[in-house]
Scaffold this motif. Structure first.
Motif, PDB file in Angstrom:
ATOM      1  N   TYR A 103       0.847  -1.195   0.000  1.00  0.00           N
ATOM      2  CA  TYR A 103       0.000   0.000   0.000  1.00  0.00           C
ATOM      3  C   TYR A 103       0.880   1.242   0.000  1.00  0.00           C
ATOM      4  N   LEU A 152      -0.972  -0.502  -3.869  1.00  0.00           N
ATOM      5  CA  LEU A 152      -2.389  -0.142  -3.889  1.00  0.00           C
ATOM      6  C   LEU A 152      -2.588   1.170  -3.137  1.00  0.00           C
ATOM      7  N   THR A 185      -3.734   3.677  -0.335  1.00  0.00           N
ATOM      8  CA  THR A 185      -3.732   3.491   1.121  1.00  0.00           C
ATOM      9  C   THR A 185      -5.129   3.196   1.650  1.00  0.00           C
ATOM     10  N   GLU A 220      -7.360   1.336   0.658  1.00  0.00           N
ATOM     11  CA  GLU A 220      -7.810  -0.064   0.612  1.00  0.00           C
ATOM     12  C   GLU A 220      -7.515  -0.766   1.940  1.00  0.00           C
ATOM     13  N   ASP A 257      -9.160   5.491  -1.654  1.00  0.00           N
ATOM     14  CA  ASP A 257      -8.986   4.110  -2.101  1.00  0.00           C
ATOM     15  C   ASP A 257      -8.732   4.082  -3.607  1.00  0.00           C
ATOM     16  N   GLU A 258      -8.780   2.905  -4.208  1.00  0.00           N
ATOM     17  CA  GLU A 258      -8.459   2.768  -5.637  1.00  0.00           C
ATOM     18  C   GLU A 258      -9.440   3.528  -6.531  1.00  0.00           C
TER      19      GLU A 258
END
Length: 461
Positions: free
Chosen positions: A183, A206, A208, A210, A217-218
């Motif tokens: 992440y 990814l 952070t 997530e 998120d994504e």
């Protein structure tokens, strides 16, 4: 992005401690004020995400709460109502949604999960059983002094020891723990294959959000989180599941069906999992284990399934392909990036090496803990759609061969090819190799949030 404030995040979230023994204690609060005074006393003992410059500590301590626990701590209703609905309901009430039915249904769980409202989890990890007992004794003294909580259950877990050394094997004999995601902002030694797949074939961390609440998120959105913002920020949700392993059944099933499978027992087991026992991915080495791959961090998780759409190397339904399909579903793997979880946990119970007698009745298995910012989008989706159902992989209602709740009616197809060394094969009447024995959903707050809860300062306005 800038580095995360590791001193405000519980260490259990930011790093796998890789300590060989653990004890998980389950608490019940009887009085909110006394419970808060306990948390005040625990605050300075909680292990944060700070780097261990002086080496690993003798033991670590972390704490998390169920929604019932936050109710028992007298958090304001206006805050309690802002937690995601699946967390408010808890795992037991979500059983039908995530396939915890039949053998896995709550009436078969261990007594403490069936009969006690569990309010908090305290995880103690340690370098030795002596250090574990010492830390547990300190904790019990604190509980007695504050009268802040009652221990209603406990679970010991420990790495499987082989030739006097702790290993990362689980009871079915496979090396585990390859796949935790990277992440943004989380410092760890990463390896290719652990983040998200980029268009050029490289891997990147990814978003952070997530893993942690309070970050994008994504999708560039903030995950659903309770108010006030300070209560949520730098916290996450933890799924705790006690997974009992039917070792005798697993071995007997492989023995019986391998007699008709041209590749032999070891290979059939590898097809179930997607890795050979030593961790070699069968996508990279379909016909034999290869320690040079398994022990090479640049290769052991660095593979994709997009070039193997028919599953001739790694079966479409194999466990590792189901829980992390990588690029198998197309869409530049964007769909997969929203479903990743961070795994923690250890085996429990006596290890029986291959050839040693073992029964299903013995209490052995894995304590599985998943960390994610959104339980329904991450853990529950994977559990419901990829483990207990097969439609995304064009396998209809077939379940994960290893983890699926088959009830004696499961099916697993080894696609294979036309060569004698890698034949197609169908396994029918799959039993439950793994059974759920209890668990719940927990909120793992930041250090700031723990202080707010301890001092009764949670104010949603």
């Amino acid at each position: 992005m800038s580095k995360l404030n590791a001193t405000d995040i519980q260490g259990f979230v930011l790093r796998g401690y890789n300590l060989p023994v653990a004890r998980y204690l389950f608490l019940q609060f009887e009085d909110a004020q006394r419970a808060r005074s306990l948390i005040v006393r625990l605050l300075h003992k909680v292990t944060t995400g700070q780097k261990w410059d002086a080496g690993k500590p003798a033991s670590t301590l972390n704490i998390a709460f169920t929604h019932l626990g936050l109710v028992a701590l007298d958090l304001p209703d206006a805050t309690l109502l802002t937690f995601p609905v699946e967390f408010q309901q808890g795992m037991k009430k979500r059983a039908a949604i995530i396939g915890d039915t039949g053998l896995n249904s709550p009436e078969h769980w261990d007594e403490c999960w069936r009969t006690c409202p569990i309010h908090a989890w305290i995880g103690v990890n340690a370098q030795s059983s002596q250090a574990l007992d010492a830390a547990s004794a300190d904790l019990k003294t604190l509980l007695e002094e504050t009268d802040g909580a009652t221990i209603v259950g406990s679970q010991d877990a420990a790495a499987v020891v082989i030739d006097g050394k702790p290993t990362t094997r689980e009871h079915f004999g496979f090396i585990d723990g390859f796949g935790n995601p990277d992440y943004l902002g989380v410092e760890r030694s990463s390896q290719p294959g652990q983040g998200k797949l980029m268009p050029d074939g490289s891997w990147a961390p990814l978003a952070t959000g997530e893993l942690l609440l309070g970050y994008a998120d994504e999708a560039g959105e903030l995950p659903v989180a309770p108010v006030p913002h300070l209560l949520a920020s730098n916290g996450t949700f933890m799924v705790y599941r006690k997974l009992h392993q039917n070792l005798a059944t697993f071995r007997a099933y492989l023995e019986e069906h391998a007699a008709n499978y041209g590749g032999g027992k070891e290979k059939l087991a590898a097809k179930f999992i997607g890795r050979w026992q030593d961790g070699t991915p069968i996508e990279l080495s379909p016909d034999r284990s290869d320690p040079s791959i398994a022990q090479d961090p640049t290769r052991s998780t660095n593979f994709t399934f997009g070039a193997d759409p028919g599953g001739t190397r790694c079966p479409i339904g194999a466990h590792v392909r189901r829980v992390h399909p990588r690029d198998a579903f197309g869409f530049a793997s964007k769909l997969i990036d929203r479903r990743r979880i961070t795994r923690r946990g250890l085996p429990y119970g006596r290890f029986a090496a291959e050839g040693e007698p073992a029964t299903d009745e013995e209490d052995r298995g894995v304590i599985f803990m998943a960390l994610n910012a959104n339980i329904s989008r991450q853990f529950e989706f994977v559990q419901q759609q990829w483990i207990e159902y097969g439609n995304d992989a064009h396998l209809g209602n077939e379940k994960d061969p290893l983890m699926g709740n088959h009830g004696g009616n499961g099916r697993f197809i080894v696609q294979g090819d036309t060569t004698p060394i890698n034949p197609p094969f169908i396994c029918g009447n799959l039993p439950n190799f793994v059974e759920l024995r209890g668990g719940d959903y927990f909120f793992l707050p930041s250090i700031t949030a723990l202080g707010m809860i301890a001092m009764g300062l949670v104010d949603p306005r």
